[in-house]
Motif scaffolding. Sequence first.
Motif, PDB file in Angstrom:
ATOM      1  N   SER A  57       0.848  -1.190   0.000  1.00 32.07           N
ATOM      2  CA  SER A  57       0.000   0.000   0.000  1.00 32.07           C
ATOM      3  C   SER A  57       0.882   1.237   0.000  1.00 32.07           C
ATOM      4  O   SER A  57       1.978   1.240   0.573  1.00 32.07           O
ATOM      5  N   LEU A  58       0.388   2.291  -0.650  1.00 33.91           N
ATOM      6  CA  LEU A  58       1.085   3.582  -0.672  1.00 33.91           C
ATOM      7  C   LEU A  58       0.202   4.680  -0.102  1.00 33.91           C
ATOM      8  O   LEU A  58       0.453   5.863  -0.342  1.00 33.91           O
ATOM      9  N   MET A  59      -0.816   4.291   0.646  1.00 35.43           N
ATOM     10  CA  MET A  59      -1.845   5.237   1.043  1.00 35.43           C
ATOM     11  C   MET A  59      -1.587   5.938   2.372  1.00 35.43           C
ATOM     12  O   MET A  59      -2.423   6.707   2.837  1.00 35.43           O
ATOM     13  N   VAL A  90       2.882  16.976  11.795  1.00 35.42           N
ATOM     14  CA  VAL A  90       3.172  15.560  11.539  1.00 35.42           C
ATOM     15  C   VAL A  90       2.031  14.662  11.993  1.00 35.42           C
ATOM     16  O   VAL A  90       1.994  13.480  11.657  1.00 35.42           O
ATOM     17  N   ASN A  91       1.100  15.201  12.757  1.00 36.59           N
ATOM     18  CA  ASN A  91      -0.028  14.413  13.236  1.00 36.59           C
ATOM     19  C   ASN A  91      -1.289  14.625  12.397  1.00 36.59           C
ATOM     20  O   ASN A  91      -2.370  14.162  12.772  1.00 36.59           O
ATOM     21  N   LYS A  92      -1.155  15.310  11.295  1.00 34.91           N
ATOM     22  CA  LYS A  92      -2.312  15.565  10.440  1.00 34.91           C
ATOM     23  C   LYS A  92      -2.933  14.250   9.972  1.00 34.91           C
ATOM     24  O   LYS A  92      -2.229  13.345   9.524  1.00 34.91           O
ATOM     25  N   GLN A  93      -4.233  14.161  10.071  1.00 38.86           N
ATOM     26  CA  GLN A  93      -4.943  12.947   9.671  1.00 38.86           C
ATOM     27  C   GLN A  93      -5.429  13.081   8.232  1.00 38.86           C
ATOM     28  O   GLN A  93      -6.210  13.974   7.902  1.00 38.86           O
ATOM     29  N   LEU A  94      -4.941  12.213   7.368  1.00 39.07           N
ATOM     30  CA  LEU A  94      -5.378  12.201   5.971  1.00 39.07           C
ATOM     31  C   LEU A  94      -6.614  11.309   5.828  1.00 39.07           C
ATOM     32  O   LEU A  94      -6.847  10.421   6.656  1.00 39.07           O
ATOM     33  N   PRO A  95      -7.387  11.521   4.773  1.00 34.60           N
ATOM     34  CA  PRO A  95      -8.542  10.631   4.545  1.00 34.60           C
ATOM     35  C   PRO A  95      -8.091   9.184   4.420  1.00 34.60           C
ATOM     36  O   PRO A  95      -7.073   8.893   3.786  1.00 34.60           O
TER      37      PRO A  95
END
Length: 394
Positions: free
Chosen positions: A69-71, A134-139
């Motif tokens: 996975s690259l997500m 650095v703690n940003k939550q991506l979809p």
Amino acid sequence: MALFVRHTSPLRRSPIALGAAAVLLTLGVRTVDAHKPVTSKYDYNRDVFPLLRDHCGRCHVAGGAAPMSLMTYEEAVPWAESIRDEVTAGRMPPWPMDAASPTVKRMHPISAHDVDVIVTWAAGGTPRDWTGDVNKQLPTVTLQNRWQLGQPELVVPMESEYTLATGTVEAKREFSIPSGITEVKWVRAADLLPGTPTMVRDAIISVENGPTLALWQPGSDPLAAPSGAAFRVAPGAMLHLQIDYKKHYTQEQESVSDKSSIGLYFTDPPASGRELQSVTASKKEASGESSGVQVLTVTLPSAGRVYALRPMLDRAYGSVDIVAITPNGRQMSLLKLRGPRPQWFRRYWLQEATELPRGSAIEARFTPLADYAEEMKASAGRFPLQVVVDYVPE
């Protein structure tokens, strides 16, 4: 052959290499400096993640056909060097259309700008987030194993599971499945729903002693035949399913089973009453040229409209150029491919059907790679070199 090679420390060597969406091979890993200076103006969170999600997220996702996975940032960074190499070489995403080719349906090349973003990030230190968050939550990206054209009119499952036993990595299998069709049906599209997406690499769906309904690969959307074109399926027809199975490297010592289903989408009979038919361009005597170019030809048995082309390769090529030649010598370009690989076979539906008079020929020229020695042995195809022409006769 597309490869993703893990980005490692110079003090560590690891014999792994993975096919980016459908293959798994073992190679020695090329080592690189893991402590490169950060020079990229692009970061993963803002710039790279949306591109990997949109261009790669159908396969390179947990549970998908690709073996990695690259997500997430943590998943993508170890493969940065290989991502750069594959995107730069044009092997990933696997779309070999030449820019000079006539238009085909569902063209989706990655743009030069998107390539630049990914390459700059991969070569420039792979920053995560220039804002410092650095703690940003991506979809969250999850596997979408579903019918791409909506619920089919008819779902035909395999009659039983097929199992790759412990220690068996890959297998190519053919299944004969009763369709259950009791009256003539006209098929506009067919799709495959893998029972176990991690092990289904590709498939060919056809009618026994009849037409090929679909070439299926993970990440590729099925296309319906355009208005006026459809495949005729007779009552009592048996469906023929060829599947190329291959485990992820993490599953090699596991027993993994699959029970996939075929989905058929019906349409009204074409106004002409004529079905999509196929002719195959194959080698003729003295077709090879001194340059190594291979030429395949076929003459249409009647006047008709050419709707699609299916090049099936025996190895990787530098280019493929397919033209129609009318009896008076007029040539019309139908399809141009650059750097096609045999594992990425597909049916190319022409944006506009090409009408040809009786006696017209289809000629395909296959130009070898400039240095085939660099192409991996695993690029060899499982088909003889040919081009199948799908047309509706007048």
